[in-house]
Design a protein around this motif. Structure first.
Motif, PDB file in Angstrom:
ATOM      1  N   ALA A 181       0.816  -1.218   0.000  1.00 31.99           N
ATOM      2  CA  ALA A 181       0.000   0.000   0.000  1.00 31.99           C
ATOM      3  C   ALA A 181       0.847   1.264   0.000  1.00 31.99           C
ATOM      4  CB  ALA A 181      -0.931  -0.006   1.219  1.00 31.99           C
ATOM      5  N   GLY A 182       2.198   1.099   0.021  1.00 35.34           N
ATOM      6  CA  GLY A 182       3.081   2.253   0.011  1.00 35.34           C
ATOM      7  C   GLY A 182       3.341   2.851   1.375  1.00 35.34           C
ATOM      8  N   VAL A 183       2.977   2.136   2.459  1.00 38.77           N
ATOM      9  CA  VAL A 183       3.182   2.632   3.816  1.00 38.77           C
ATOM     10  C   VAL A 183       4.600   2.311   4.275  1.00 38.77           C
ATOM     11  CG1 VAL A 183       2.433   2.465   6.215  1.00 38.77           C
ATOM     12  CG2 VAL A 183       0.743   2.344   4.354  1.00 38.77           C
ATOM     13  N   ASP A 184       5.282   3.305   4.818  1.00 38.41           N
ATOM     14  CA  ASP A 184       6.647   3.135   5.301  1.00 38.41           C
ATOM     15  C   ASP A 184       6.670   2.084   6.415  1.00 38.41           C
ATOM     16  OD1 ASP A 184       9.253   3.364   6.186  1.00 38.41           O
ATOM     17  OD2 ASP A 184       9.240   5.555   6.276  1.00 38.41           O
ATOM     18  N   LEU A 185       7.503   1.047   6.246  1.00 44.77           N
ATOM     19  CA  LEU A 185       7.541  -0.045   7.215  1.00 44.77           C
ATOM     20  C   LEU A 185       8.234   0.335   8.513  1.00 44.77           C
ATOM     21  CD1 LEU A 185       8.216  -3.106   4.871  1.00 44.77           C
ATOM     22  CD2 LEU A 185       6.057  -2.350   5.881  1.00 44.77           C
ATOM     23  N   LYS A 186       8.855   1.505   8.554  1.00 39.43           N
ATOM     24  CA  LYS A 186       9.438   1.959   9.821  1.00 39.43           C
ATOM     25  C   LYS A 186       8.367   2.199  10.884  1.00 39.43           C
ATOM     26  CE  LYS A 186      11.814   5.385   8.104  1.00 39.43           C
ATOM     27  NZ  LYS A 186      12.716   6.565   7.998  1.00 39.43           N
ATOM     28  N   THR A 187       7.130   2.343  10.454  1.00 36.94           N
ATOM     29  CA  THR A 187       6.048   2.573  11.398  1.00 36.94           C
ATOM     30  C   THR A 187       5.538   1.279  12.026  1.00 36.94           C
ATOM     31  OG1 THR A 187       4.381   2.430   9.622  1.00 36.94           O
ATOM     32  CG2 THR A 187       5.325   4.598  10.082  1.00 36.94           C
ATOM     33  N   ASP A 188       6.029   0.126  11.560  1.00 35.09           N
ATOM     34  CA  ASP A 188       5.594  -1.179  12.070  1.00 35.09           C
ATOM     35  C   ASP A 188       6.717  -1.797  12.890  1.00 35.09           C
ATOM     36  OD1 ASP A 188       4.747  -3.817  12.479  1.00 35.09           O
ATOM     37  OD2 ASP A 188       3.625  -3.830  10.594  1.00 35.09           O
ATOM     38  N   SER A 189       6.427  -2.126  14.139  1.00 38.58           N
ATOM     39  CA  SER A 189       7.464  -2.602  15.062  1.00 38.58           C
ATOM     40  C   SER A 189       8.006  -3.983  14.712  1.00 38.58           C
ATOM     41  CB  SER A 189       6.915  -2.622  16.492  1.00 38.58           C
ATOM     42  OG  SER A 189       5.783  -3.478  16.584  1.00 38.58           O
ATOM     43  N   ARG A 190       7.324  -4.748  13.872  1.00 33.17           N
ATOM     44  CA  ARG A 190       7.828  -6.088  13.544  1.00 33.17           C
ATOM     45  C   ARG A 190       9.002  -6.040  12.556  1.00 33.17           C
ATOM     46  NH1 ARG A 190       4.705  -9.533   8.978  1.00 33.17           N
ATOM     47  NH2 ARG A 190       6.640 -10.689   9.340  1.00 33.17           N
ATOM     48  N   TYR A 191       9.272  -4.871  12.001  1.00 33.05           N
ATOM     49  CA  TYR A 191      10.372  -4.719  11.052  1.00 33.05           C
ATOM     50  C   TYR A 191      11.504  -3.913  11.689  1.00 33.05           C
ATOM     51  CZ  TYR A 191       6.675  -6.013   7.783  1.00 33.05           C
ATOM     52  OH  TYR A 191       5.643  -6.657   7.159  1.00 33.05           O
ATOM     53  N   GLN A 192      12.722  -4.423  11.536  1.00 33.94           N
ATOM     54  CA  GLN A 192      13.905  -3.686  11.982  1.00 33.94           C
ATOM     55  C   GLN A 192      14.599  -3.136  10.739  1.00 33.94           C
ATOM     56  OE1 GLN A 192      13.640  -7.234  13.307  1.00 33.94           O
ATOM     57  NE2 GLN A 192      12.163  -6.092  14.549  1.00 33.94           N
ATOM     58  N   ILE A 193      14.684  -1.818  10.651  1.00 31.39           N
ATOM     59  CA  ILE A 193      15.244  -1.167   9.469  1.00 31.39           C
ATOM     60  C   ILE A 193      16.438  -0.318   9.887  1.00 31.39           C
ATOM     61  CG2 ILE A 193      14.789   0.477   7.603  1.00 31.39           C
ATOM     62  CD1 ILE A 193      11.897  -0.448   7.628  1.00 31.39           C
ATOM     63  N   SER A 194      17.543  -0.471   9.166  1.00 34.51           N
ATOM     64  CA  SER A 194      18.760   0.285   9.466  1.00 34.51           C
ATOM     65  C   SER A 194      19.439   0.669   8.162  1.00 34.51           C
ATOM     66  CB  SER A 194      19.716  -0.554  10.332  1.00 34.51           C
ATOM     67  OG  SER A 194      20.097  -1.740   9.651  1.00 34.51           O
ATOM     68  N   SER A 195      20.316   1.666   8.229  1.00 38.60           N
ATOM     69  CA  SER A 195      21.031   2.134   7.038  1.00 38.60           C
ATOM     70  C   SER A 195      22.526   2.152   7.293  1.00 38.60           C
ATOM     71  CB  SER A 195      20.557   3.527   6.612  1.00 38.60           C
ATOM     72  OG  SER A 195      20.808   4.464   7.647  1.00 38.60           O
ATOM     73  N   SER A 196      23.292   2.020   6.216  1.00 35.10           N
ATOM     74  CA  SER A 196      24.754   2.067   6.277  1.00 35.10           C
ATOM     75  C   SER A 196      25.265   2.497   4.907  1.00 35.10           C
ATOM     76  CB  SER A 196      25.337   0.704   6.675  1.00 35.10           C
ATOM     77  OG  SER A 196      24.975  -0.283   5.727  1.00 35.10           O
ATOM     78  N   SER A 197      26.561   2.733   4.827  1.00 32.16           N
ATOM     79  CA  SER A 197      27.157   3.203   3.572  1.00 32.16           C
ATOM     80  C   SER A 197      28.545   2.606   3.402  1.00 32.16           C
ATOM     81  CB  SER A 197      27.248   4.730   3.537  1.00 32.16           C
ATOM     82  OG  SER A 197      26.003   5.333   3.771  1.00 32.16           O
ATOM     83  N   ASP A 198      28.971   2.470   2.156  1.00 34.38           N
ATOM     84  CA  ASP A 198      30.372   2.194   1.872  1.00 34.38           C
ATOM     85  C   ASP A 198      30.797   3.113   0.735  1.00 34.38           C
ATOM     86  OD1 ASP A 198      29.429   1.034  -0.460  1.00 34.38           O
ATOM     87  OD2 ASP A 198      29.747  -1.022   0.212  1.00 34.38           O
ATOM     88  N   GLN A 199      31.895   2.823   0.085  1.00 35.10           N
ATOM     89  CA  GLN A 199      32.466   3.787  -0.861  1.00 35.10           C
ATOM     90  C   GLN A 199      31.531   4.138  -2.009  1.00 35.10           C
ATOM     91  OE1 GLN A 199      36.192   2.519  -2.536  1.00 35.10           O
ATOM     92  NE2 GLN A 199      36.710   4.547  -3.303  1.00 35.10           N
ATOM     93  N   TYR A 200      30.743   3.168  -2.490  1.00 36.65           N
ATOM     94  CA  TYR A 200      29.903   3.440  -3.653  1.00 36.65           C
ATOM     95  C   TYR A 200      28.449   3.030  -3.454  1.00 36.65           C
ATOM     96  CZ  TYR A 200      34.252   4.450  -6.006  1.00 36.65           C
ATOM     97  OH  TYR A 200      35.463   5.008  -6.350  1.00 36.65           O
ATOM     98  N   ARG A 201      28.047   2.778  -2.206  1.00 39.83           N
ATOM     99  CA  ARG A 201      26.674   2.346  -1.974  1.00 39.83           C
ATOM    100  C   ARG A 201      26.063   3.006  -0.741  1.00 39.83           C
ATOM    101  NH1 ARG A 201      26.754  -3.968  -1.308  1.00 39.83           N
ATOM    102  NH2 ARG A 201      28.459  -3.346   0.087  1.00 39.83           N
ATOM    103  N   CYS A 202      24.799   3.323  -0.880  1.00 40.77           N
ATOM    104  CA  CYS A 202      23.960   3.626   0.276  1.00 40.77           C
ATOM    105  C   CYS A 202      23.079   2.398   0.458  1.00 40.77           C
ATOM    106  CB  CYS A 202      23.116   4.870   0.015  1.00 40.77           C
ATOM    107  SG  CYS A 202      21.793   5.137   1.216  1.00 40.77           S
ATOM    108  N   ILE A 203      23.034   1.843   1.689  1.00 42.27           N
ATOM    109  CA  ILE A 203      22.368   0.566   1.935  1.00 42.27           C
ATOM    110  C   ILE A 203      21.314   0.739   3.026  1.00 42.27           C
ATOM    111  CG2 ILE A 203      22.703  -1.869   2.538  1.00 42.27           C
ATOM    112  CD1 ILE A 203      25.714  -1.420   1.864  1.00 42.27           C
TER     113      ILE A 203
END
Length: 312
Positions: A181-203
């Motif tokens: 439905a296009g709803v951001d999953l960060k609003t649902d506690s059953r999902y763990q979402i994190s971000s990181s980066s390296d030289q040529y990627r945003c992850i």
């Protein structure tokens, strides 16, 4: 941009093009799709057009198209083609295709006008190998089972090499995991979402424990630029047939089925013994009375409780 000094300026050019929309075109595409990169400085025909590809800022470029002719020495030449308007077409884009593509014009060996730069940014999703029974670690659909933890990694490959925070704060590009439905999953506690980066990627990664109702559920990694969706990659959960059969049968039902089957076998065995005893009794009576010409043949008793079968 043929020498190293020119190549050192590419980082500034990329940043400028992303922030202002000038000095180059930015194209965001998902892996597996086809893309056409425009040549904005093309002349009357493509015989003067040369396409050059740069992966790293400090390395020399590779000519993919030279004066309108495709270079067959490149690994991906089969996926490349030159369109009538001199645009470069790339089929089935992979995460390895990200980088800077420069369209340059030569007439009689002399470079004509400014280069036309296209920055190709590729969005790709992979699943953690430990989360899947499939041998492939990259797929839009994979066979997994409920109760297992799955980790999905959404990666933005870019020649710019910006961190995820820089993409958001300075460029306005953001990666999100959303549901159907296009709803951001960060609003649902059953999902763990994190971000990181390296030289040529945003992850950006999504981790969750799968439920029975997740079968055929779709998640999307969505790339937005200034709150406008540019591209996305879909990932569909698909449980294996073995997992379906295991979760569909209630254990108590299995016990009942086994019990009924065992009782049926015992009943059939008892009926067979009764019929056999009756046949033996008849054969004994006949033998004491008279011997006929068929006494060497076996005697068979038809059991009224069992289906007729041919003698073995």
């Amino acid at each position: 941009m043929s020498d190293k000094c020119d190549l050192c300026l590419l980082g500034l050019i990329i940043l400028s093009s992303l922030l202002t929309g000038t000095s180059g075109v930015n194209v965001f595409i998902s892996s597996g799709e086809n893309v056409s990169l425009s040549c904005n400085n093309a002349l009357s025909d493509c015989k003067s057009t040369t396409w050059i590809y740069y992966r790293l800022i400090f390395l020399a470029g590779v000519e993919l198209i030279t004066l309108g002719i495709k270079n067959k020495d490149t690994e991906r030449h089969e996926r490349l083609s030159l369109k009538p308007d001199c645009s470069l077409n790339i089929k089935n884009v992979t995460e390895e295709d990200y980088g800077l593509y420069t369209c340059r014009q030569y007439v009689n060996g002399q470079k004509q006008g400014p280069d036309a730069d296209v920055f190709l940014h590729v969005l790709h999703v992979s699943v953690s190998p430990s989360s899947s029974s499939s041998s492939s670690s990259s797929s839009s659909q994979t066979e997994i089972s409920p109760g297992r933890s799955v980790t999905l990694s959404c990666q933005l490959y870019s020649f710019a090499g910006f961190s995820c925070d820089h993409w958001v704060s300075s460029v306005g590009v953001e990666l999100l995991w959303v549901n159907q439905a296009g709803v951001d999953l960060k609003t649902d506690s059953r999902y763990q979402i994190s971000s990181s980066s390296d030289q040529y990627r945003c992850i950006i990664t999504l981790t969750t424990t799968l439920l029975n109702e997740d079968d055929n559920r779709e998640w999307r990694c969505q790339l937005t630029h200034r709150n406008q969706v540019k591209t996305s990659v879909r990932y569909t959960v698909k449980y294996s047939a073995q997992a379906d059969s295991t979760t569909a049968v209630n254990p108590s039902t299995q016990v009942i089925v086994i019990s009924v089957a065992a009782d049926a076998v015992l009943l059939l065995a008892l009926l067979w013994l009764i019929c056999r005893k009756r046949a033996d009794n008849k054969r004994g009576t006949g033998d004491s009375a008279v011997k006929d010409e068929n006494d060497h043949k076996g005697t068979y008793e038809t059991c009224p409780f069992l289906p007729l079968q041919e003698p073995m």
